[in-house]
Every structure is written in structure tokens, then in C-alpha cells.
Write an enzyme that holds these catalytic residues in place. Structure first.
Site, PDB file in Angstrom:
ATOM      1  N   ARG A  77       0.671  -1.157  -0.051  1.00 34.84           N
ATOM      2  CA  ARG A  77       0.105   0.059  -0.001  1.00 34.84           C
ATOM      3  C   ARG A  77       1.161   1.159  -0.014  1.00 34.84           C
ATOM      4  O   ARG A  77       1.893   1.415   0.825  1.00 34.84           O
ATOM      5  CB  ARG A  77      -0.940   0.032   1.041  1.00 34.84           C
ATOM      6  CG  ARG A  77      -1.610   1.462   1.501  1.00 34.84           C
ATOM      7  CD  ARG A  77      -2.544   1.470   2.694  1.00 34.84           C
ATOM      8  NE  ARG A  77      -3.126   2.321   2.903  1.00 34.84           N
ATOM      9  CZ  ARG A  77      -3.076   3.427   3.792  1.00 34.84           C
ATOM     10  NH1 ARG A  77      -2.522   3.076   4.783  1.00 34.84           N
ATOM     11  NH2 ARG A  77      -3.581   4.606   3.766  1.00 34.84           N
ATOM     12  N   HIS A 123      -2.631  10.955   0.725  1.00 34.71           N
ATOM     13  CA  HIS A 123      -2.206  10.824   2.331  1.00 34.71           C
ATOM     14  C   HIS A 123      -1.651  12.207   2.717  1.00 34.71           C
ATOM     15  O   HIS A 123      -0.581  12.328   2.911  1.00 34.71           O
ATOM     16  CB  HIS A 123      -1.167   9.762   2.220  1.00 34.71           C
ATOM     17  CG  HIS A 123      -0.832   9.064   3.523  1.00 34.71           C
ATOM     18  ND1 HIS A 123      -1.072   7.900   3.661  1.00 34.71           N
ATOM     19  CD2 HIS A 123      -0.415   9.578   4.817  1.00 34.71           C
ATOM     20  CE1 HIS A 123      -0.724   7.452   4.883  1.00 34.71           C
ATOM     21  NE2 HIS A 123      -0.404   8.450   5.509  1.00 34.71           N
ATOM     22  N   GLU A 170      -6.834   8.613   6.744  1.00 40.04           N
ATOM     23  CA  GLU A 170      -7.227   9.133   8.092  1.00 40.04           C
ATOM     24  C   GLU A 170      -7.421  10.753   7.801  1.00 40.04           C
ATOM     25  O   GLU A 170      -6.810  11.562   8.436  1.00 40.04           O
ATOM     26  CB  GLU A 170      -5.730   9.047   9.061  1.00 40.04           C
ATOM     27  CG  GLU A 170      -5.522   7.815   9.087  1.00 40.04           C
ATOM     28  CD  GLU A 170      -4.299   7.649  10.166  1.00 40.04           C
ATOM     29  OE1 GLU A 170      -3.721   8.702  10.766  1.00 40.04           O
ATOM     30  OE2 GLU A 170      -3.865   6.562  10.566  1.00 40.04           O
ATOM     31  N   ASN A 310      -7.043   1.753  10.098  1.00 43.41           N
ATOM     32  CA  ASN A 310      -5.679   1.833  10.359  1.00 43.41           C
ATOM     33  C   ASN A 310      -5.815   1.931  12.090  1.00 43.41           C
ATOM     34  O   ASN A 310      -6.668   2.653  12.633  1.00 43.41           O
ATOM     35  CB  ASN A 310      -5.225   3.435  10.091  1.00 43.41           C
ATOM     36  CG  ASN A 310      -4.687   3.434   8.465  1.00 43.41           C
ATOM     37  OD1 ASN A 310      -4.744   2.485   7.989  1.00 43.41           O
ATOM     38  ND2 ASN A 310      -4.098   4.548   8.383  1.00 43.41           N
ATOM     39  N   TYR A 312      -3.359   1.423  16.045  1.00 41.33           N
ATOM     40  CA  TYR A 312      -2.310   1.316  16.656  1.00 41.33           C
ATOM     41  C   TYR A 312      -2.328   0.955  17.858  1.00 41.33           C
ATOM     42  O   TYR A 312      -1.264   0.239  18.442  1.00 41.33           O
ATOM     43  CB  TYR A 312      -1.418   2.707  16.409  1.00 41.33           C
ATOM     44  CG  TYR A 312      -0.738   2.902  15.153  1.00 41.33           C
ATOM     45  CD1 TYR A 312      -1.753   3.424  13.873  1.00 41.33           C
ATOM     46  CD2 TYR A 312       0.276   2.487  14.555  1.00 41.33           C
ATOM     47  CE1 TYR A 312      -1.207   3.833  13.091  1.00 41.33           C
ATOM     48  CE2 TYR A 312       0.824   2.719  13.324  1.00 41.33           C
ATOM     49  CZ  TYR A 312       0.082   3.276  12.570  1.00 41.33           C
ATOM     50  OH  TYR A 312       0.469   3.408  11.242  1.00 41.33           O
ATOM     51  N   GLU A 381      -3.053  -0.184   8.072  1.00 44.05           N
ATOM     52  CA  GLU A 381      -1.824   0.151   8.994  1.00 44.05           C
ATOM     53  C   GLU A 381      -2.085  -0.302  10.297  1.00 44.05           C
ATOM     54  O   GLU A 381      -3.092  -0.413  11.014  1.00 44.05           O
ATOM     55  CB  GLU A 381      -1.603   1.937   9.033  1.00 44.05           C
ATOM     56  CG  GLU A 381      -1.217   2.574   8.011  1.00 44.05           C
ATOM     57  CD  GLU A 381      -0.997   4.202   8.133  1.00 44.05           C
ATOM     58  OE1 GLU A 381      -0.872   4.451   9.333  1.00 44.05           O
ATOM     59  OE2 GLU A 381      -1.360   4.777   7.273  1.00 44.05           O
TER      60      GLU A 381
END
Ligand code: BGC
Length: 480
Positions: A77, A123, A170, A310, A312, A381
Site C-alpha cells: 500500500r 495521504h 485518516e 488503521n 495502533y 496500517e
């Protein structure tokens, strides 16, 4: 080894973004993006750096493809730089064939290497000319037309070569960090008050609305004119953390947990799946949150072929008393790393906001799957930095056990969500293939499975995690 698994044909690989890795800011006719301009403002980037050189990936595509192959990646990606393809950005501005052909060749080379390209159109690196011309996303009508035009140029150029498209990465970050806190480009209203520069209590919500309509317009263009020939899929990538109550016995903290996810993720997710903003946001923001016209709602509702996720980390959430501040974008709550009992949500990393908590991944993807009617997920992500990594001796640095453990925990949690909670997940892209320009943190923070020697000619050195991640997927992906 757990009895969980990921489905046969599961697509895994790595993710990057143009401004973070490419460098070569003036090569082949590229013009400035808002990030080039932002980096020149003293004090905005922690180490005073920029993406001017970064990983030099614009000139090292062959090396990056070789790294992907070495890791065994099935997909990659990456994002296109709008400023390379239409340097001035607008629908009446010229297309820069050299910039476009660079990416066409890159896609051909990836495919020849057996690696599936997954393209992000945006992005965060808006052509600076559009920001100067009409305020970028603050001007919905102009922005939507220009984004749709740019998207069409790309769909056409890569026709039948790309099966996965992501419109925006995002949008929360570009909207809030770019237009409320000022930590990201274009760095507006960093004083967070109404000033000559604009009103930070309104601007992020206007910007978010523009992203949604532009997403809807690009998806419609793709479905009307390209999808049949491509057989591809298109979606938006949303970011957000899992939330646990600071005090599990306080119903207000428990309630604040969902509200935090609504402000971070459902701000975009609800319009895409339901055609409206979450009630909690309307309640707090009132008419500062734009309304969808019936046409806009229809355009945006149902505009995801897949959900790009995404993710984290996780946080503890404590509700706030009293009236919300006009500039509050969280849902009127506190985001904490320790709960009432003094337990931490996860170990520290180099990124202040990132504390690994794999179980939160399983819980969040299930939460989203339930809310949105079991969509197909691609994790676009997931990854970690490691405290002090930049200062470790070289040999130690390549032995990134902390990152290996992170991937083991998170991929295991994803396999549990798939096998035990019925979540429909088809792919996973680790962040990131390379150490790269970590936005406002500059080069101090590293997220790569490959060490990039910034003072040694951008030479790449795979870390332990570059190998381990493939072994983990090998254990989890069903063969039959
Ligand atoms: C972004 C990446 C970034 C990563 C780590 C994500 O929010 O999409 O560009 O480098 O997180 O901070």
C-alpha cells in the site's frame, strides 16, 4: 500457538506514504504540497527536518520492491503524490505526464514482482497551490471537483492494473491536526481560538465534511466508469484507537468510551454506512457540524466497498464534567495511559500517543464490524515505534524484538477476531516497510521493519521484524 487463523488468500504486506518516503521534491516537475510549505515554518517539525530527502524512494523503487520480495509481502500500500501528477492540483491545470508515468511504471514493476498494489490517492499532501488558491478543503465545492478530477486521472492511468483504491488516509488527522491543533499541515489556528486566521471550532468539521463528499464523488466516478473493467474495490481509510474506561464502575466513563470512538471514527464511518453523523457529535457540536443535503447523504451512504482500518493502540477514557469547550474534538473527555487503579494500558514507545494493547485491536474491529453490518475489512496500517530506537547501537537496532512482539500480539488478535468473533477481514498492511519521515516528529521516530541509514546514503538494512512478520502470517493463514 492459538487455534485462531486468517482466511486462505489473506493479503498481507506493508504500507507507506508519498511524502514520508519519496524525497525528490522537484524531480520530474513536482510542485510543493502543503507539507513542503509547512516544514519550512520554523518550529513545526521537531528536528527541523522535512521530506526533502526522506528515504529517497522516488529514485529507489527497485530497491523497495526488492525489500518487499525479500519479506515475502503479497501486497504494497503506497500513496500517490497529487503534486507530482497535477502539480497545481486543479481540474483546469495540466497533468504532468512524467510524474504520472513514474507511478505507472512502479505499478507495472510491482505486478511483475507478484506484489499487489493498493493505492491511496491522498495521504495528507494536498497540492499547495490549491490551498493558496481557495483554501483547500475549506472550500468544499472547489475541492470536491478537483479531487474527483485527480481521482479520474489516476483511475484512467492505472486501468485494469490496480484492484485496491483508497480515497483518503485518516481524514481525522488532516481535519483535527491540520485545522484545530495546528500540529500538521497546513497548521491552521494553532492557538485554537477564533482569530484572523479562521475559527478552529468550525474549520475541522467543514474540512471533514469536504473529505466525505469528495470521497463519495470519487467512489461514484470509479463505480460508474472504471470498476467494471477493473474488477477493483474502493474505500476510505479511517484511524482510531480502542478505549477502556478509566473507572469501569463509573457509567459516565463507560459511556465516554463509545463517544470517543464516535468522535474519532464514526464521524466518517457513520456517513459512509448510514448517511448521517453520529448523534453524540450533533449533540455536542450543534450547527458547527455541517448538515448533509439529501444529495450529499445519498452520495456518501454506501460508498465503501471495504473498510480500511488503521489502528495502533488503546487508551483509558475518563469523562469530563461541565460544558464542553468549543474547541473540544474528543467528545468531552480525557485520554489517559493509566486507569484509576494505576494500571498502564501498555508499554511506552517512542510515540507519546502509542501504547500497544493487542486485545484492543480485537475488540475495536468487532465493535466496528457490529456497528457497520459486518463489512469486509482491510487493515491498512498497524505498527509501532520503539522507545529510544534511534539511539541504539546498529546491531541492537536491527534486533527489534519489541516490534516483533507487537506484530505477534496484534496479528494474533486479528486472527482471534476473524476466527472467534466472525469479523470479515481480508488483508493487513504493516506500518511501515521503511523508517521514514514521521511528520511533526521528523526522523527521531522510526516505524520501519527496515532501518534506513539517513546519514549513510539512505542505505536500507532489514530489521528482524522484516523476517518475523512473514513467519507470523505463515502460521495464521489457512493453506486450504
Ligand atoms: C499515518 C502514518 C504515520 C503513522 C504513525 C498514521 O497515522 O497514516 O502516516 O506515519 O500513523 O504515526
Amino acid at each position: 500457538m492459538s487455534d485462531s487463523y486468517l482466511p486462505k488468500g489473506f493479503l498481507w504486506g506493508f504500507a507507506t506514504a508519498s511524502y514520508q518516503i519519496e524525497g525528490a521534491p522537484h524531480e520530474d516537475g513536482r510542485a510543493d504540497s502543503v507539507w513542503d510549505t509547512f516544514c519550512r515554518i520554523p518550529g513545526k517539525i521537531a528536528d527541523g527536518s522535512s521530506g526533502d530527502v526522506a528515504c529517497d524512494s522516488y529514485r529507489r523503487t527497485a530497491e523497495d520492491i526488492a525489500l518487499l520480495k525479500e519479506c515475502g509481502a503479497k501486497a504494497y500500500r503506497f500513496s500517490l503524490s497529487w503534486s507530482r501528477i497535477i502539480p497545481l492540483g486543479g481540474r483546469n491545470d495540466p497533468v504532468n505526464e512524467k510524474g504520472l508515468q513514474h507511478y505507472v511504471k512502479f505499478v507495472d514493476d510491482l505486478r511483475a514482482a507478484g506484489i499487489e498494489p493498493m493505492i491511496t490517492l491522498f495521504h495528507w499532501d494536498l497540492p499547495d497551490a490549491l490551498n493558496k488558491r481557495y483554501g483547500g478543503m475549506l472550500n468544499k465545492d472547489e475541492f470536491v471537483k478537483d479531487f474527483e478530477n485527480y481521482a479520474r486521472v489516476c483511475f484512467k492511468a492505472f486501468e485494469a492494473k490496480v484492484k485496491f483504491w483508497i480515497t483518503f488516509n485518516e481524514p481525522w488527522c488532516s481535519s483535527i491536526l491540520g485545522y484545530s491543533t495546528g500540529l500538521f499541515a497546513p497548521g491552521r489556528t494553532s492557538d485554537r481560538t477564533k482569530s484572523a486566521e479562521g475559527d478552529s471550532s468550525t474549520e475541522p468539521w467543514i474540512v471533514g465534511h469536504s473529505f466525505l463528499i469528495a470521497h463519495g464523488a470519487a467512489v461514484k466516478a470509479y463505480r460508474d466508469d472504471f470498476k467494471a473493467k477493473d474488477g477493483g474495490q474502493i474505500g476510505i481509510t479511517l484511524n482510531g484507537d480502542w478505549t477502556e474506561p478509566w473507572d469501569p464502575n463509573d457509567p459516565a466513563d463507560v459511556e465516554a468510551c463509545d463517544r470517543k470512538i464516535e468522535f474519532a471514527i464514526c464521524w466518517f464511518g457513520d456517513p459512509v454506512y448510514f448517511g448521517k453523523y453520529p448523534d453524540s457529535m450533533r449533540k455536542q457540536l450543534g450547527d458547527r457540524l455541517p448538515e448533509f443535503t439529501p444529495e450529499e447523504a445519498a452520495l456518501v451512504k454506501g460508498s465503501n466497498d471495504f473498510y480500511g482500518m488503521n489502528h495502533y493502540c488503546a487508551n483509558y477514557i475518563k469523562h469530563k464534567e461541565g460544558e464542553p469547550d468549543k474547541n473540544d474534538f474528543t467528545g468531552h473527555l480525557e485520554i489517559l495511559m493509566e486507569n484509576k487503579a494505576g494500571q498502564t494500558i501498555g508499554p511506552e514507545t517512542q510515540s507519546l500517543w502509542l501504547r500497544p494493547h493487542p486485545l484492543g485491536f480485537r475488540k475495536l474491529i468487532k465493535w466496528l464490524s457490529d456497528r457497520y453490518g459486518r463489512p469486509t475489512f482491510y487493515v491498512t496500517e498497524n505498527g509501532t515505534s520503539l522507545k529510544g530506537e534511534n539511539h541504539l547501537p546498529f546491531e541492537q537496532l536491527l534486533n527489534d524484538d519489541f516490534r516483533c512482539e507487537y506484530f505477534r500480539g496484534y496479528i494474533g488478535a486479528l486472527a482471534d477476531a476473524h476466527a472467534k468473533d466472525g469479523v470479515n477481514v481480508r488483508g493487513y498492511m504493516a506500518w511501515s516497510l521503511l523508517d521514514n519521515f514521521e511528520w511533526a516528529e521528523g526522523y527521531e521516530t522510526r516505524f520501519g521493519v527496515t532501518y534506513v541509514d539517513y546519514t549513510g546514503g539512505q542505505k536500507r538494512h532489514p530489521k528482524k521484524s522484516a523476517k518475523v512478520i512473514g513467519q507470523i502470517f505463515d502460521e495464521y493463514i489457512k493453506k486450504e
